[in-house]
Design a protein around this motif. Sequence first.
Motif, PDB file in Angstrom:
ATOM      1  N   TYR A   9       0.824  -1.202   0.000  1.00 17.08           N
ATOM      2  CA  TYR A   9       0.000   0.000   0.000  1.00 17.08           C
ATOM      3  C   TYR A   9       0.857   1.250   0.000  1.00 17.08           C
ATOM      4  CZ  TYR A   9      -3.883   3.089   1.075  1.00 17.08           C
ATOM      5  OH  TYR A   9      -4.831   4.083   1.013  1.00 17.08           O
ATOM      6  N   GLY A  10       0.525   2.188  -0.871  1.00 16.33           N
ATOM      7  CA  GLY A  10       1.215   3.469  -0.934  1.00 16.33           C
ATOM      8  C   GLY A  10       0.217   4.598  -1.001  1.00 16.33           C
ATOM      9  N   SER A  11       0.689   5.812  -0.888  1.00 17.04           N
ATOM     10  CA  SER A  11      -0.225   6.958  -0.875  1.00 17.04           C
ATOM     11  C   SER A  11      -0.922   7.143  -2.220  1.00 17.04           C
ATOM     12  CB  SER A  11       0.511   8.230  -0.481  1.00 17.04           C
ATOM     13  OG  SER A  11       1.560   8.489  -1.391  1.00 17.04           O
ATOM     14  N   LYS A  12      -0.282   6.747  -3.329  1.00 15.91           N
ATOM     15  CA  LYS A  12      -0.883   6.892  -4.654  1.00 15.91           C
ATOM     16  C   LYS A  12      -1.343   5.577  -5.263  1.00 15.91           C
ATOM     17  CE  LYS A  12       1.925  10.913  -5.764  1.00 15.91           C
ATOM     18  NZ  LYS A  12       2.985  11.441  -6.608  1.00 15.91           N
ATOM     19  N   ARG A  13      -0.461   4.579  -5.207  1.00 16.70           N
ATOM     20  CA  ARG A  13      -0.732   3.286  -5.845  1.00 16.70           C
ATOM     21  C   ARG A  13      -0.581   2.161  -4.835  1.00 16.70           C
ATOM     22  NH1 ARG A  13       2.912   5.693  -8.462  1.00 16.70           N
ATOM     23  NH2 ARG A  13       4.505   4.302  -7.623  1.00 16.70           N
ATOM     24  N   THR A  14      -1.286   1.069  -5.116  1.00 12.72           N
ATOM     25  CA  THR A  14      -1.168  -0.124  -4.287  1.00 12.72           C
ATOM     26  C   THR A  14      -0.957  -1.327  -5.185  1.00 12.72           C
ATOM     27  OG1 THR A  14      -2.577   0.796  -2.566  1.00 12.72           O
ATOM     28  CG2 THR A  14      -2.364  -1.602  -2.613  1.00 12.72           C
ATOM     29  N   LYS A  30      -2.150  -7.095  -9.691  1.00 15.30           N
ATOM     30  CA  LYS A  30      -2.686  -5.827 -10.200  1.00 15.30           C
ATOM     31  C   LYS A  30      -2.100  -4.676  -9.400  1.00 15.30           C
ATOM     32  CE  LYS A  30      -7.227  -3.656 -10.869  1.00 15.30           C
ATOM     33  NZ  LYS A  30      -7.141  -3.353 -12.264  1.00 15.30           N
ATOM     34  N   THR A  31      -2.095  -3.520 -10.022  1.00 16.42           N
ATOM     35  CA  THR A  31      -1.806  -2.276  -9.313  1.00 16.42           C
ATOM     36  C   THR A  31      -3.007  -1.369  -9.534  1.00 16.42           C
ATOM     37  OG1 THR A  31       0.553  -2.487  -9.761  1.00 16.42           O
ATOM     38  CG2 THR A  31      -0.230  -0.324  -9.095  1.00 16.42           C
ATOM     39  N   ASP A 121       5.347  -2.002  -7.859  1.00 11.49           N
ATOM     40  CA  ASP A 121       4.361  -2.159  -6.781  1.00 11.49           C
ATOM     41  C   ASP A 121       3.759  -3.567  -6.772  1.00 11.49           C
ATOM     42  OD1 ASP A 121       4.727   0.498  -6.032  1.00 11.49           O
ATOM     43  OD2 ASP A 121       3.112   1.207  -7.321  1.00 11.49           O
ATOM     44  N   ARG A 122       3.416  -4.055  -7.944  1.00 11.35           N
ATOM     45  CA  ARG A 122       2.820  -5.391  -8.068  1.00 11.35           C
ATOM     46  C   ARG A 122       3.811  -6.476  -7.625  1.00 11.35           C
ATOM     47  NH1 ARG A 122       1.141  -4.175 -12.934  1.00 11.35           N
ATOM     48  NH2 ARG A 122       2.744  -5.369 -13.987  1.00 11.35           N
ATOM     49  N   ILE A 123       5.044  -6.336  -8.077  1.00 14.56           N
ATOM     50  CA  ILE A 123       6.060  -7.326  -7.723  1.00 14.56           C
ATOM     51  C   ILE A 123       6.410  -7.231  -6.241  1.00 14.56           C
ATOM     52  CG2 ILE A 123       8.452  -8.043  -8.152  1.00 14.56           C
ATOM     53  CD1 ILE A 123       7.881  -7.280 -11.133  1.00 14.56           C
ATOM     54  N   SER A 124       6.423  -6.023  -5.695  1.00 14.51           N
ATOM     55  CA  SER A 124       6.659  -5.854  -4.257  1.00 14.51           C
ATOM     56  C   SER A 124       5.571  -6.568  -3.445  1.00 14.51           C
ATOM     57  CB  SER A 124       6.692  -4.373  -3.879  1.00 14.51           C
ATOM     58  OG  SER A 124       7.808  -3.738  -4.431  1.00 14.51           O
ATOM     59  N   ALA A 125       4.336  -6.444  -3.870  1.00 15.16           N
ATOM     60  CA  ALA A 125       3.233  -7.139  -3.184  1.00 15.16           C
ATOM     61  C   ALA A 125       3.443  -8.647  -3.238  1.00 15.16           C
ATOM     62  CB  ALA A 125       1.895  -6.765  -3.811  1.00 15.16           C
ATOM     63  N   SER A 126       3.955  -9.126  -4.370  1.00  9.32           N
ATOM     64  CA  SER A 126       4.238 -10.554  -4.513  1.00  9.32           C
ATOM     65  C   SER A 126       5.363 -10.989  -3.573  1.00  9.32           C
ATOM     66  CB  SER A 126       4.602 -10.861  -5.966  1.00  9.32           C
ATOM     67  OG  SER A 126       4.893 -12.222  -6.129  1.00  9.32           O
TER      68      SER A 126
END
Length: 138
Positions: A9-14, A30-31, A121-126
């Motif tokens: 989770y980020g201030s602009k994108r997740t 997904k982002t 962001d997507r890869i970080s979530a992974s």
Amino acid sequence: MGRIMSFDYGSKRTGIAITDPLKIIASPYKTCKSNKVLDFVKDYIENNKIDLFVVGFPINLKSKSTDATRIVKKFIQLLKKTFPLIPVKLIDERYTSKIASKAILDAGKNKKYRKEKSNVDRISASLILQSYLANSKI
């Protein structure tokens, strides 16, 4: 059998990642804009079962809160309030963005792909989800 969904989770994108139904493999999914994440989750849950949410929790190298910690805490509260029957686990997200950027580079992706922050962001979530899966089997 349900899946596990994770968030960077980020201030602009997740960034969002999801496991397979057997909860073995974490895949970037997904982002989306951070203000639309809960709407995305509601839509996803209409057709899929989620057993657990995993959220990347930002702390600094001294294990202290950061500016991003406050934002993520608010998101966790909203997630718990909106989906009270789905438990939430927190995972230390230190270095995930750097590791994700390096993984993209190592994969030989072109410059345009590497500059697109939503891919990181997507890869970080992974990576957050993979970390949870690896530590939950111990």
